[in-house]
Design a protein around this motif. Structure first.
Motif, PDB file in Angstrom:
ATOM      1  N   GLN A 147     -12.199  -2.878  -1.428  1.00 26.94           N
ATOM      2  CA  GLN A 147     -12.252  -2.590   0.001  1.00 26.94           C
ATOM      3  C   GLN A 147     -11.234  -3.429   0.765  1.00 26.94           C
ATOM      4  O   GLN A 147     -10.554  -2.932   1.672  1.00 26.94           O
ATOM      5  CB  GLN A 147     -13.657  -2.850   0.544  1.00 26.94           C
ATOM      6  CG  GLN A 147     -14.661  -1.760   0.188  1.00 26.94           C
ATOM      7  CD  GLN A 147     -15.931  -1.872   1.017  1.00 26.94           C
ATOM      8  OE1 GLN A 147     -16.426  -2.962   1.246  1.00 26.94           O
ATOM      9  NE2 GLN A 147     -16.464  -0.750   1.448  1.00 26.94           N
ATOM     10  N   LYS A 148     -11.116  -4.701   0.403  1.00 26.08           N
ATOM     11  CA  LYS A 148     -10.161  -5.576   1.089  1.00 26.08           C
ATOM     12  C   LYS A 148      -8.724  -5.156   0.812  1.00 26.08           C
ATOM     13  O   LYS A 148      -7.872  -5.192   1.708  1.00 26.08           O
ATOM     14  CB  LYS A 148     -10.393  -7.023   0.652  1.00 26.08           C
ATOM     15  CG  LYS A 148     -11.689  -7.619   1.178  1.00 26.08           C
ATOM     16  CD  LYS A 148     -11.935  -9.013   0.640  1.00 26.08           C
ATOM     17  CE  LYS A 148     -13.256  -9.579   1.164  1.00 26.08           C
ATOM     18  NZ  LYS A 148     -13.548 -10.916   0.577  1.00 26.08           N
ATOM     19  N   LEU A 149      -8.438  -4.750  -0.435  1.00 23.10           N
ATOM     20  CA  LEU A 149      -7.091  -4.287  -0.773  1.00 23.10           C
ATOM     21  C   LEU A 149      -6.741  -3.007  -0.026  1.00 23.10           C
ATOM     22  O   LEU A 149      -5.570  -2.714   0.219  1.00 23.10           O
ATOM     23  CB  LEU A 149      -6.965  -4.060  -2.286  1.00 23.10           C
ATOM     24  CG  LEU A 149      -6.942  -5.323  -3.153  1.00 23.10           C
ATOM     25  CD1 LEU A 149      -7.007  -4.945  -4.622  1.00 23.10           C
ATOM     26  CD2 LEU A 149      -5.682  -6.147  -2.866  1.00 23.10           C
ATOM     27  N   ALA A 150      -7.782  -2.223   0.324  1.00 21.58           N
ATOM     28  CA  ALA A 150      -7.564  -0.998   1.090  1.00 21.58           C
ATOM     29  C   ALA A 150      -7.478  -1.275   2.587  1.00 21.58           C
ATOM     30  O   ALA A 150      -7.348  -0.352   3.386  1.00 21.58           O
ATOM     31  CB  ALA A 150      -8.689  -0.005   0.821  1.00 21.58           C
ATOM     32  N   GLY A 151      -7.568  -2.571   2.956  1.00 28.31           N
ATOM     33  CA  GLY A 151      -7.442  -2.942   4.365  1.00 28.31           C
ATOM     34  C   GLY A 151      -8.711  -2.772   5.147  1.00 28.31           C
ATOM     35  O   GLY A 151      -8.669  -2.671   6.375  1.00 28.31           O
ATOM     36  N   GLU A 152      -9.879  -2.731   4.465  1.00 33.02           N
ATOM     37  CA  GLU A 152     -11.154  -2.558   5.145  1.00 33.02           C
ATOM     38  C   GLU A 152     -11.997  -3.814   5.010  1.00 33.02           C
ATOM     39  O   GLU A 152     -11.860  -4.582   4.057  1.00 33.02           O
ATOM     40  CB  GLU A 152     -11.919  -1.369   4.558  1.00 33.02           C
ATOM     41  CG  GLU A 152     -11.206  -0.045   4.703  1.00 33.02           C
ATOM     42  CD  GLU A 152     -12.098   1.114   4.295  1.00 33.02           C
ATOM     43  OE1 GLU A 152     -13.293   0.881   4.065  1.00 33.02           O
ATOM     44  OE2 GLU A 152     -11.588   2.240   4.214  1.00 33.02           O
ATOM     45  N   GLY A 153     -12.885  -4.007   5.976  1.00 33.65           N
ATOM     46  CA  GLY A 153     -13.836  -5.103   5.876  1.00 33.65           C
ATOM     47  C   GLY A 153     -14.929  -4.761   4.880  1.00 33.65           C
ATOM     48  O   GLY A 153     -15.393  -3.627   4.818  1.00 33.65           O
ATOM     49  N   ALA A 154     -15.320  -5.730   4.064  1.00 37.76           N
ATOM     50  CA  ALA A 154     -16.330  -5.485   3.037  1.00 37.76           C
ATOM     51  C   ALA A 154     -17.721  -5.495   3.650  1.00 37.76           C
ATOM     52  O   ALA A 154     -18.077  -6.419   4.386  1.00 37.76           O
ATOM     53  CB  ALA A 154     -16.230  -6.537   1.938  1.00 37.76           C
ATOM     54  N   ASN A 155     -18.513  -4.471   3.349  1.00 41.42           N
ATOM     55  CA  ASN A 155     -19.900  -4.382   3.813  1.00 41.42           C
ATOM     56  C   ASN A 155     -20.803  -4.523   2.589  1.00 41.42           C
ATOM     57  O   ASN A 155     -21.118  -3.549   1.911  1.00 41.42           O
ATOM     58  CB  ASN A 155     -20.135  -3.045   4.512  1.00 41.42           C
ATOM     59  CG  ASN A 155     -21.502  -2.996   5.188  1.00 41.42           C
ATOM     60  OD1 ASN A 155     -22.438  -3.676   4.782  1.00 41.42           O
ATOM     61  ND2 ASN A 155     -21.612  -2.179   6.231  1.00 41.42           N
ATOM     62  N   ALA A 156     -21.189  -5.772   2.297  1.00 43.85           N
ATOM     63  CA  ALA A 156     -21.939  -6.062   1.078  1.00 43.85           C
ATOM     64  C   ALA A 156     -23.278  -5.344   1.043  1.00 43.85           C
ATOM     65  O   ALA A 156     -23.690  -4.809   0.011  1.00 43.85           O
ATOM     66  CB  ALA A 156     -22.151  -7.577   0.949  1.00 43.85           C
ATOM     67  N   LEU A 290      -3.300   7.155   5.390  1.00 42.73           N
ATOM     68  CA  LEU A 290      -3.401   6.096   4.393  1.00 42.73           C
ATOM     69  C   LEU A 290      -2.434   6.334   3.235  1.00 42.73           C
ATOM     70  O   LEU A 290      -1.869   5.391   2.686  1.00 42.73           O
ATOM     71  CB  LEU A 290      -4.834   5.997   3.865  1.00 42.73           C
ATOM     72  CG  LEU A 290      -5.894   5.544   4.879  1.00 42.73           C
ATOM     73  CD1 LEU A 290      -7.274   5.581   4.249  1.00 42.73           C
ATOM     74  CD2 LEU A 290      -5.591   4.129   5.378  1.00 42.73           C
ATOM     75  N   LEU A 291      -2.256   7.605   2.848  1.00 41.21           N
ATOM     76  CA  LEU A 291      -1.297   7.930   1.795  1.00 41.21           C
ATOM     77  C   LEU A 291       0.128   7.603   2.232  1.00 41.21           C
ATOM     78  O   LEU A 291       0.920   7.051   1.459  1.00 41.21           O
ATOM     79  CB  LEU A 291      -1.414   9.407   1.410  1.00 41.21           C
ATOM     80  CG  LEU A 291      -2.647   9.801   0.595  1.00 41.21           C
ATOM     81  CD1 LEU A 291      -2.762  11.321   0.522  1.00 41.21           C
ATOM     82  CD2 LEU A 291      -2.583   9.205  -0.804  1.00 41.21           C
ATOM     83  N   ARG A 341      -4.293   1.856  -4.226  1.00 37.14           N
ATOM     84  CA  ARG A 341      -4.999   0.700  -3.684  1.00 37.14           C
ATOM     85  C   ARG A 341      -5.319   0.915  -2.209  1.00 37.14           C
ATOM     86  O   ARG A 341      -6.390   0.537  -1.725  1.00 37.14           O
ATOM     87  CB  ARG A 341      -4.144  -0.547  -3.864  1.00 37.14           C
ATOM     88  CG  ARG A 341      -4.846  -1.846  -3.504  1.00 37.14           C
ATOM     89  CD  ARG A 341      -3.870  -3.005  -3.475  1.00 37.14           C
ATOM     90  NE  ARG A 341      -3.034  -3.033  -4.659  1.00 37.14           N
ATOM     91  CZ  ARG A 341      -1.758  -3.403  -4.657  1.00 37.14           C
ATOM     92  NH1 ARG A 341      -1.168  -3.721  -3.530  1.00 37.14           N
ATOM     93  NH2 ARG A 341      -1.075  -3.434  -5.786  1.00 37.14           N
ATOM     94  N   ASN A 342      -4.407   1.551  -1.489  1.00 36.91           N
ATOM     95  CA  ASN A 342      -4.570   1.730  -0.053  1.00 36.91           C
ATOM     96  C   ASN A 342      -5.566   2.826   0.299  1.00 36.91           C
ATOM     97  O   ASN A 342      -6.203   2.790   1.342  1.00 36.91           O
ATOM     98  CB  ASN A 342      -3.207   2.059   0.572  1.00 36.91           C
ATOM     99  CG  ASN A 342      -3.148   1.712   2.038  1.00 36.91           C
ATOM    100  OD1 ASN A 342      -3.353   0.557   2.418  1.00 36.91           O
ATOM    101  ND2 ASN A 342      -2.893   2.699   2.871  1.00 36.91           N
ATOM    102  N   VAL A 343      -5.722   3.820  -0.601  1.00 35.56           N
ATOM    103  CA  VAL A 343      -6.498   5.012  -0.240  1.00 35.56           C
ATOM    104  C   VAL A 343      -7.819   5.136  -0.989  1.00 35.56           C
ATOM    105  O   VAL A 343      -8.662   5.966  -0.626  1.00 35.56           O
ATOM    106  CB  VAL A 343      -5.640   6.280  -0.493  1.00 35.56           C
ATOM    107  CG1 VAL A 343      -5.597   6.632  -1.974  1.00 35.56           C
ATOM    108  CG2 VAL A 343      -6.132   7.460   0.332  1.00 35.56           C
ATOM    109  N   SER A 344      -8.052   4.333  -2.036  1.00 32.48           N
ATOM    110  CA  SER A 344      -9.171   4.568  -2.962  1.00 32.48           C
ATOM    111  C   SER A 344     -10.539   4.585  -2.289  1.00 32.48           C
ATOM    112  O   SER A 344     -11.354   5.477  -2.529  1.00 32.48           O
ATOM    113  CB  SER A 344      -9.158   3.521  -4.076  1.00 32.48           C
ATOM    114  OG  SER A 344      -9.242   2.213  -3.538  1.00 32.48           O
TER     115      SER A 344
END
Length: 382
Positions: A147-156, A290-291, A341-344
């Protein structure tokens, strides 16, 4: 011998059949090399099996499972990302083997809060729970990392609600001895456990049956629905009035049926068009930006990736180029890594989780239209 001829290039697979209790519900277990195998042919075979697999087990010795980040690192980042994008992340399970192999004093000193006078079995049970929590922690950290590699905040909290990793800490040898399968005369009594349940082999067997029956239920239900449709069609055909009808009535029935079917085709085409529009808008809004961003990142990273290839031995480099970039490494995947990595994470969210709900709604509309057409045709044929 090591220097003698190897059988691998000649043997693609070996099948073992038998009346094994764990396979009674219809499961098929495939023991495959790990992903990212140095041998490209083996690696390709594994990946082909994984496309068809209903479940994926990560198997590691208990000692290795005690090490840092085992559950996260064993599959490799690119493969875990592919599982996520394919909607298979919940198909994973972790099997730690040889849970009876340990030194009691080492376990007491390694696990905080474990009394010094703990028995061997108490040590074994505490070690299993410690490893289980460690593996689960690694599993969720791997998701957070993606999630972090995709530029998103992690929601555990959201991830723990959505994804589960069954973890089994097993001792096959102790189970065989306790179950009377292996003689204890030559090998001695079970080392760590006093009851088969402690070895977690029965729990793993139950998991296999439960997973298999869930898959069989879906397939049996699908076949049953097809059978019902066939029966209803046969019943309709056999129940038709066998008396001779006038040409005019026959023509009228044909026209009514044709009209209803054409109306159904138009209605279904409308449903398909609407669904296609939903998917296209989702892709354009949630994925295309994102792509594009990932492609720009990949363009900037590509020279660094290619420069690393220059450190490869010349013969390996030549072998890779002759195989379209796939040998001991997959150069294509390495170049596209920034894009994936950016879109997964968003890909899974848009085209796996959300799309499933939309597909169900689309299916409901189509079935309702078909059923309404059947009723309309039936009324017109009376």
């Amino acid at each position: 011998s090591v220097e003698g001829p190897q059988l691998w290039p000649l043997v693609s697979l070996v099948r073992i059949r038998g009346r094994f209790k764990v396979l009674q519900s219809g499961a098929i277990l495939v023991d495959a090399p790990g992903v990212n195998d140095d041998n490209s042919a083996r690696d390709k075979i594994v990946r082909e099996y994984l496309k068809k697999a209903d479940g994926v087990w990560i198997v590691a010795n208990m000692k290795r499972a005690c090490n840092n980040k085992t559950a996260k690192d064993m599959l490799g980042q690119s493969f875990r990302r592919q599982l996520l994008m394919d909607g298979q992340y919940n198909s994973l399970a972790f099997i730690a083997t040889q849970s009876d192999e340990f030194q009691r004093t080492e376990v007491i000193h390694s696990i905080p809060g474990l009394p010094l006078n703990s028995s061997v079995e108490q040590c074994a049970m505490a070690r299993k729970e410690w490893v289980r929590s460690r593996v689960e922690k690694d599993f969720y950290e791997g998701l957070e990392e993606m999630q972090k590699l995709a530029g998103e905040g992690a929601n555990a909290e959201a991830m723990r609600g959505k994804y589960k990793l069954p973890v089994f800490c097993c001792s096959a040898v102790d189970y065989q001895k306790l179950a009377g399968i292996r003689s204890t005369g030559a090998d001695g009594e079970a080392k760590a456990f006093s009851h088969p349940a402690g070895t977690e082999i029965p729990r793993l067997q139950h998991f296999v049956h439960e997973t298999t029956l869930q898959r069989r239920y879906v397939k049996v239900r699908r076949n049953a629905e097809l059978l019902v449709q066939f029966y209803e069609g046969l019943e309709t055909m056999l129940g038709e009035n066998v008396n001779v009808i006038s040409p005019a009535l026959k023509k009228n029935r044909e026209q009514n049926a044709t009209l209803a079917v054409n109306q159904l085709k138009t209605l279904l085409a409308k449903h398909v068009s609407e669904f296609d529009g939903v998917v296209a808008r989702t892709f354009a809004k949630d994925l295309a930006p994102l792509l594009d961003k990932g492609a720009q990142k990949a363009e900037g990273d590509c020279m660094g990736v290619v420069n690393e290839w220059g450190k490869t031995h010349w013969s390996t480099y030549k072998a890779t180029t002759r195989r379209h970039g796939v040998f001991r490494q997959n150069w294509n995947e390495e170049l596209a890594d920034s894009v994936f990595r950016n879109v997964s994470v968003q890909w899974e969210r848009a085209l796996v989780s959300s799309l499933g709900e939309r597909l169900e709604a689309f299916k409901g509309k189509c079935l309702a239209s078909v059923q309404a057409t059947h009723l309309a045709i039936g009324e017109r044929l009376v």
